[in-house]
Structures are given as C-alpha cells and as structure tokens.
Scaffold this motif. Structure first.
Motif, PDB file in Angstrom:
ATOM      1  N   THR A   1      82.766  48.487  10.225  1.00  0.00           N
ATOM      2  CA  THR A   1      82.401  47.093  10.000  1.00  0.00           C
ATOM      3  C   THR A   1      80.883  46.931   9.941  1.00  0.00           C
ATOM      4  OG1 THR A   1      84.416  46.368  11.094  1.00  0.00           O
ATOM      5  CG2 THR A   1      82.647  44.759  10.928  1.00  0.00           C
TER       6      THR A   1
ATOM      7  N   ASP B   1      85.530  39.878   6.048  1.00  0.00           N
ATOM      8  CA  ASP B   1      86.232  40.765   5.103  1.00  0.00           C
ATOM      9  C   ASP B   1      86.411  42.186   5.640  1.00  0.00           C
ATOM     10  OD1 ASP B   1      83.698  41.794   4.894  1.00  0.00           O
ATOM     11  OD2 ASP B   1      83.551  41.620   2.717  1.00  0.00           O
ATOM     12  N   LEU B   2      86.393  42.340   6.955  1.00  0.00           N
ATOM     13  CA  LEU B   2      86.593  43.632   7.627  1.00  0.00           C
ATOM     14  C   LEU B   2      85.445  44.604   7.395  1.00  0.00           C
ATOM     15  CD1 LEU B   2      90.419  44.365   7.144  1.00  0.00           C
ATOM     16  CD2 LEU B   2      89.312  42.922   8.851  1.00  0.00           C
ATOM     17  N   SER B   3      85.160  44.907   6.128  1.00  0.00           N
ATOM     18  CA  SER B   3      84.056  45.833   5.858  1.00  0.00           C
ATOM     19  C   SER B   3      83.701  45.796   4.379  1.00  0.00           C
ATOM     20  CB  SER B   3      84.433  47.254   6.271  1.00  0.00           C
ATOM     21  OG  SER B   3      85.523  47.713   5.491  1.00  0.00           O
TER      22      SER B   3
ATOM     23  N   TYR C   1      83.426  41.090  10.527  1.00  0.00           N
ATOM     24  CA  TYR C   1      84.822  41.538  10.605  1.00  0.00           C
ATOM     25  C   TYR C   1      85.765  40.421  10.160  1.00  0.00           C
ATOM     26  CZ  TYR C   1      88.612  44.528  12.221  1.00  0.00           C
ATOM     27  OH  TYR C   1      89.709  45.337  12.257  1.00  0.00           O
ATOM     28  N   VAL C   2      85.505  39.219  10.673  1.00  0.00           N
ATOM     29  CA  VAL C   2      86.356  38.084  10.320  1.00  0.00           C
ATOM     30  C   VAL C   2      86.253  37.777   8.827  1.00  0.00           C
ATOM     31  CG1 VAL C   2      86.624  35.583  10.620  1.00  0.00           C
ATOM     32  CG2 VAL C   2      86.337  37.040  12.611  1.00  0.00           C
TER      33      VAL C   2
END
Lengths: 478, 478
Positions: free
Chosen positions: A144, A340-342, A337-338
């Motif tokens: 992340t 788009d994760l990565s 993270y919230v």
C-alpha cells in the motif's frame, strides 16, 4: 429562515458555525437570491451570542460572495451563487474536452504535453524488462505504501530539489489528484476549515468540499499568497491546512518568491498548521533562477509535498508520491488503502527503473526545451493583444492567465473560440464563492509552435471584434 | 457527560442524533468503559425529547456493542470498544502481511490466486500490441468514465451473467475498493445511515466510516442476509444503501439463495433505497447451479453493481467497473474524477482486447479448475477438525469460515499459527461494533494442494493442543 443551531462545546468558533449553516441554506436554495438576512442584533439575540459573532459570520459570507450589504438597508443573499450542479456542468464540459478527437482543433486547454512527446519507447522497453524479470509478481497487489525500490529511487530523485527525506516518509499514489484525495481523507473532518489560494486548481477544491470542509480563499499576489490576509485567517480559523501550488501555479502561472516560501512555512509553524504543496511541474523552469519546491525550505516539517508524474512525464502512468511529515505517515497509508488498496505494481516497477537509471534526465531536458519554445511563441504573440488583456509571463510551467479588459465575459469568449475550433478555459471554474468572470487560462502544453501562432491570431480577431462592436477600443498611445 | 445537541429541523431522526453523538464520545474515549449513562428519563428531560427517543438511542448503542444494560441498575459503556487506532493496527498487520516474502510460509490469508496463475504472457502480448497501435495515446489521460471500447466490451462481457445494460451506465474504476470509495463519495453524507452484512469486508466499512456514515449491521444467515432484521432497520433508518456480497461472500463464503436475492431487491424498492453489490468472484462457482449476480434480477434499477477484475484475473490490473442506475451516473463520474481523474489507459486498452477477443474464457476455466481442487482439498481436510470447529462448505470463491468451539480466541490461534509459519485471518476484523472473537477465515486462493494439506495438519495440531490443554476435548461418539 431555517433554524440555526449553535454548540458552544464544539471545537469550531461560533461565527464559523453560523457561517457554515447559512452558507448551506443558501447553497441548497432554502435561502433564495435576494432574501434579506435577519439583522445582526435580532439573530444574535435569537442565538444567544454576541453581536460580534454575527458580524463576523456575515462578513465571511460577504467575502466569499454569498451575501452583499446595502448600506442602511441590510444584508441580502446574492443571486449568482455557485450551485452543486455547476461542478457537474464543469465535468461535462471537461468530458467534452476530449478535444484531441475533434479534428483540427487548437487546444489551449490541455494541461499536459501532447502524447507525441511522451517517452513511450523507453517505457515499452522498461515494461518488457519488468515483465521478463518479475512475471506475475508485477501484477500482484503492491505494498500500500508503494514498491520499496521505487520509494528508494524517489528518495534519490528529490535530492535534486534539495529535499532530503527517508523512504518511510514517502507514500506512492496514483497521480496528483489521488494525492489530494488521500490527504483530504486523512486530514479533513466535516466542517473543518481549509485555506486555499484564490484562484486555484478546481478539483482540489472539489476534493476538500467532498469531505465537508469549509474552504477559505486567500488572494494570490504576483509573488505568491497574500501573507497578511493569510495570517488574519490563520488566527481566526485554525485551518487544518493551507493548500498551495507555489511553482508555476495552476491557473495563474505565478511562482512564489523564495522569501514568501519561507514566510509561508514560518506562518504554518507559528499557527501550528500544515501546508499542502501541489507540485505538478517544478521541473519546467524557463529562467536561470532555481525554483525549488516549498518542501526544500521545510525546516519545521510543516509541508505535505504532493508530486505528480502526470504532467512532465506521462498522465497514463497514474503515478506520483507524497512526502509526509512523520505524524501523518500512518493516516495517509490508511487513506490510500481505503482509496484503492495500492497503485499498479507494473507501472511502479517500470518507473523505478526510469528513475534509477536516470533515463528521466534526457526526457526532462527535451520537454523543457519544447515547452520553452511554445512559451516564447505564445508570450510574444500575446504581446499584441495588450489592448484587450492584461497578463504576466510565467517563469515556467504551462499557463498564461489573461484578465480580459472591460469586464469582457470569459464564458462568452469561450463560446466564440469554440465556434472557431479553438479551445480555451474560462477562469471562473478556478474560483470558489465570488466568481470572477473575466479571466481565461491559456495552456501552451500541447500545441505546436505553429498552432500557437494560429490560435493567438484567432483569439486576437475575436477580441478585436468584441471591442470594436462595443465601440470602446483601447487606442494604443503610440 | 459531554453535551449532546439536538436539531429538530435536521433530516435525521432524533434518536439517531443522540446515538451518533454518544457513540462518538465513546469512540474518542471521552466516555470511558464502565461509565454509567444518564437515566433515560433524565436525559430525555435535559434534551427536551420523549423518553422513547432515548430508549431507541440506547437500544441501538447496545445492539452495536457500545453499551450494555444491567437490569435494575442502568446502562454502561462497554470496555472493549473498537478504537480508531485498531484499524491502523489492522493495516499494519496487513502490511506485514506481505507474507509471500517470508520463506516457506503457508498462506491461508491472501484473497487472490498466487501470481504463477496470472495470465501474464497474454497480457505482455496485449500490452505490446496496444503500445504499437496507440503509441503515446495509451499514456494520455483517459476519459474519466472509461475507455469507450472497454465499456463496450464490458457490456458484452456481463451478458453471460444475464445483465443487460448500456455503455452509458458503465463506469470504469481502478479496482473494486475504488468502486466502494467512489460510491461512498457520491452517496454518503455525514451521519447518513448505511446497512451492511454482519460480518463483512472490513475495508468497505472503513470507506463508509471515512465518509462519516452510521453503519448498521444485519446478521447473515446461511442463505443470505436476515430479511426480517433488514426490513426492521430499513423502516427505522431509511439508509442510503445496503452493502452486500451476495456470491461467495467475504469472509463467510455464503451465497444468497435466488429467492433471497429477489426479496432483497424488492425490499430496496419498497423502502426506496439501493443495494450496492460487491462482486469479486462470481465466476468461480464450484456447483452446477447458476450463481448469478444480484444485478441480474434487478428489475427496478435498485442495484449498484461493483465488479472487480482483481481477484479472478490479476490484482495488478487495478481495474473494475460499476454498473450504475441512471440517476447516479453523473455523480459517480464526478466522484471518480475527484478520486484520481481516470484509470490507466494502457491497462484499459489491454483489457479491452482481453475481453473483446474472448481470451479471458480459457483463463477463467483453468483458474476455476485449480480453485476447485484447492477447495476440495481444504474442505476434505477440515472435516477432520469438526471436533474443534463448525463450518459450511462454500459454493464457490476462496473462503472457509470457521467458528472455533468453546469460544476459543481466534487472535490467540492466529499467533500460534504464525509461530508455525502458517498465516490465517482472525475474524474479528470483519465485525463492526460488538466483536466476535471465535471466527477465522481460511483462504485457499493462493496455496497449492500440498500446502493446503500441510497447513490444515498444522492447524489441527494447534487446535488439538488447545482442547487437550483445557481438558475439554469433544470426544467423537463413534
């Protein structure tokens, strides 16, 4: 009027609470244009607060263009308020703005170089190297925080700008807009105050607004933000942060003086707030002066530095990074993270090699050269339109910011330009409350020199038409 | 207690206002565990509301695990409240969760197939074709709505799931998490109510929370969400939407019955709300029954369908799409723009070909086969642990959801597994208010059959140790 509620236990100044609520009533239409607000005394009495609270709230409403005062009569709601759906109109026009598709159009709107200038061949090769080296792992979820080797490369990369940081403070993001969004998510709570330059990049404002922030504008001067007005607002509002674009500003092209950069940071330190620096093009300087990012002067760890790789390299990378003060590292990580994760591992891995092997250097040199030529051509040609417009020559970046004389409407000019296959950006979208309707932004990022000449010629003809029509031509003295 | 403020003009029920504020006081620690709340009568009097308002607020606080009642004594704040920083702990453990790097570890945590199964070679070829065909345009900003040919391909792709839509209703996104984030941005205002399954995917909850939503949980039954409890909450709270994962649910593996899918949509229609469907793996069915997405039954245009390409294809694509009811199309577009302007054009162009030329079909067939084998192995081995755990066999997807007998602590089990190089996910992160501490999620997505056998063997040994130690082994009857 709808009922206003006051909560003396809240951490928000009372007049800010009054301001926010009246503002919302105006925006949602429950207080229509022309409506007369209660007198200061009567509202103060009703809410059980001092007159000065209401005076301050009304003053702020007026400053931000929601109300106006008639001397001896009272305070009235303005007619021409920015409505929620206006942003949607903007996006629709941006969406039509896929103008590359309309044949032969001259594009003074786009904020990135034309695709022919992208280092595509370098990237094709790097992508293939990465796929050969890493196989499926290039398509796995990435950390992340970002691919560690890329964070190492970034750490080295920013040394050229006198920024010395650790890879722990670097957060990889999917482009500058996501950087703004991540910072907003992490720092803005409902009704928090934010300070922004007036005018500024409109999609940063949209992101702050989407979090329920109260945005306070501070005027831009030729050498940067108005520090007096800023200090006044810092004192009063204790904002979460100040959002600025200190180099080659969008839309105005302004660059902060070194002195102002330093003072801005000192003010942030003094009032215990932060500066969010949006850097989209500081590589593209046209002068011999060094134009360092604000972050280079950040002794107090008060600057949140957002760097986009979209404009100077390629938009399609969807890559950028944040350099975060220690205390925000984990909240930015969570917000990312919230979101788009990565970020795409493939792009991160390819761009790591691009930085690591210094392939970027030759690209930046060549794009700087091209931009300088376009800038010179546009500036030279615009000199002929000084009867109709006022402007400064930027020290770098992509934009000329024109003030149209005689309060000529930029929207009307925009339509006429469109009719002649010329795309410009009317400046009103860069203002929040009180709109300014006589500015236009011209970008030279994606036009060849020849097109620039042609485009300014068309613009000149249209402007001349207006001024002739209205019989108020400014006759040059010589 | 801090002061609670009530605004009778707000569009939010009074008891919800009371609930929200007390909840916040508990979460930020200003009401500590063990604190006795005011009596119903005294608080009602203080706020000038009916007793029933306070009763409802306290009931909701209790349901969501913030307070408990001692009969004849009063209402007290619970000790074990989820704090803000717990989410950060989770993310840290997720971050450590780059477990692929720890050698020899058996990974029952990962939610996507191991990279060796990704169709990398196909993509390498497609990417090169796109770069040859489109050059720099593959690295331009893409339409915010998504590359049009990809939207056309998606329109054809979803016909296999009995979804018939128009390309105007398709919004391309950078993966499923961004879909959740975009929907949250567009639909959730501060203090809006949202309904979610209990338990559910924790990072959806984080996204709703980040927008200031009040999340209400509704229990999951073996065939889907508890419709009675749902209707009760729909009546009371008028939520903005209901967030569900109807197929091969994360974390429970549950699949909704067709009947429940239909009834869920009818309820949304009846109470004029929407269902957000998160589809991350509906391709991966292990039975001959058809498991269609909820969207396939959506006669009333009440379903917002979020589809991720990360799990079944490749996470690194950072691709997915939303199919939006007409009325949300433009607000999703705006939310996407604010989030990151647009999704990588290169990936969109490559994936367009992947769908358009039906290359995906053979990949899905092969990954389904592999997952079926892993699922069978894990299920067969787990049957031997029925003394210690309860579970159902999922009909597809990646997960077994184990309830540990004797209230064995999942966190403690997690630590012991980690010591033996086995990664599992303790179930508490999938619950909101009241935590359940005796569930674990086991994923078979990224382990070879041999590793699964080994992992379950280790798990069995650890569980046996616990139950022996505690002298309360369940002796099988035979």
């Amino acid at each position: 009027m709808n009922k206003i509620t006051i909560d003396k236990n809240k951490n928000i100044p009372l007049y800010m609470q009054v301001y926010s609520q009246i503002k919302r009533f105006i925006e949602n239409g429950s207080l229509p244009g022309g409506y007369k607000l209660p007198t200061i005394r009567s509202l103060a009495k009703e809410l059980g607060v001092n007159n000065i609270t209401i005076i301050n709230a009304y003053k702020l409403l007026e400053q931000n263009g929601y109300v106006y005062t008639k001397v001896g009569s009272g305070t009235y709601v303005c007619e021409d308020i920015k409505k929620d759906d206006e942003m949607e109109e903007n996006i629709k026009s941006l969406d039509q703005g896929q103008f590359a598709l309309r044949k032969g159009m001259i594009n003074f709107a786009s904020s990135s170089p034309n695709p022919e200038l992208f280092p595509v061949e370098d990237f094709r090769e790097l992508i293939n190297r990465v796929l050969k080296r890493d196989g499926g792992y290039a398509f796995e979820y990435q950390d992340t925080k970002g691919y560690k080797p890329l964070r190492e490369s970034v750490k080295e990369f920013v040394k050229k700008d006198q920024i010395f940081t650790s890879i722990d403070n670097i957060q990889i993001i999917s482009g500058g807009q996501q950087g703004i969004d991540v910072v907003s998510k992490a720092l803005i709570n409902f009704e928090d105050a934010i300070i922004a330059e007036r005018p500024t990049y409109s999609w940063a404002l949209a992101s702050f607004e989407s979090r329920g922030a109260e945005i306070l504008e501070v005027e831009l001067q030729k050498d940067g933000i108005d520090l007096e007005e800023l200090e006044d607002k810092l004192k009063k509002f204790k904002p979460r942060f100040i959002y600025v674009i200190p180099n080659f500003h969008n839309p105005t092209g302004i660059t902060y003086s070194e002195e102002k950069k330093k003072k801005l940071i000192s003010l942030a330190e003094k009032y215990e707030t932060y500066v969010v620096e949006d850097d989209f093009a500081s590589e593209l300087s046209f002068t011999k002066e060094k134009t360092l990012p604000l972050k280079a002067y950040d002794k107090h760890d008060r600057v949140i530095y957002i760097k986009s790789f979209s404009k100077v390299y390629m938009p399609g990378l969807r890559l950028g990074f944040i350099i975060a003060p220690e205390r925000f590292v984990s909240s930015f990580l969570k917000a990312k993270y919230v979101s788009d994760l990565s970020t795409s591992g493939l792009m991160q891995r390819a761009f790591d090699l691009y930085l690591r092997e210094n392939i970027w250097v030759k690209h930046v040199e060549s794009i700087k050269q091209v931009m300088y030529e376009r800038f010179s051509e546009m500036g030279r040609r615009l000199e002929n339109l000084k009867n109709y417009t006022e402007f400064e020559h930027p020290k770098g970046g992509f934009y000329f910011w024109l003030k149209l004389k005689n309060n000529l409407s930029a929207k009307s000019l925009y339509s006429k330009c469109l009719d002649r296959n010329l795309m410009i950006v009317p400046g009103d979208i860069f203002f929040m409350g009180k709109k300014e309707n006589s500015f236009v932004r011209l970008s030279f990022a994606s036009c060849e020199v020849k097109e620039i000449a042609k485009g300014i010629e068309i613009l000149g003809e249209i402007l001349k038409g207006y001024f002739d029509e209205n019989n108020n031509v400014y006759v040059p003295i010589i």
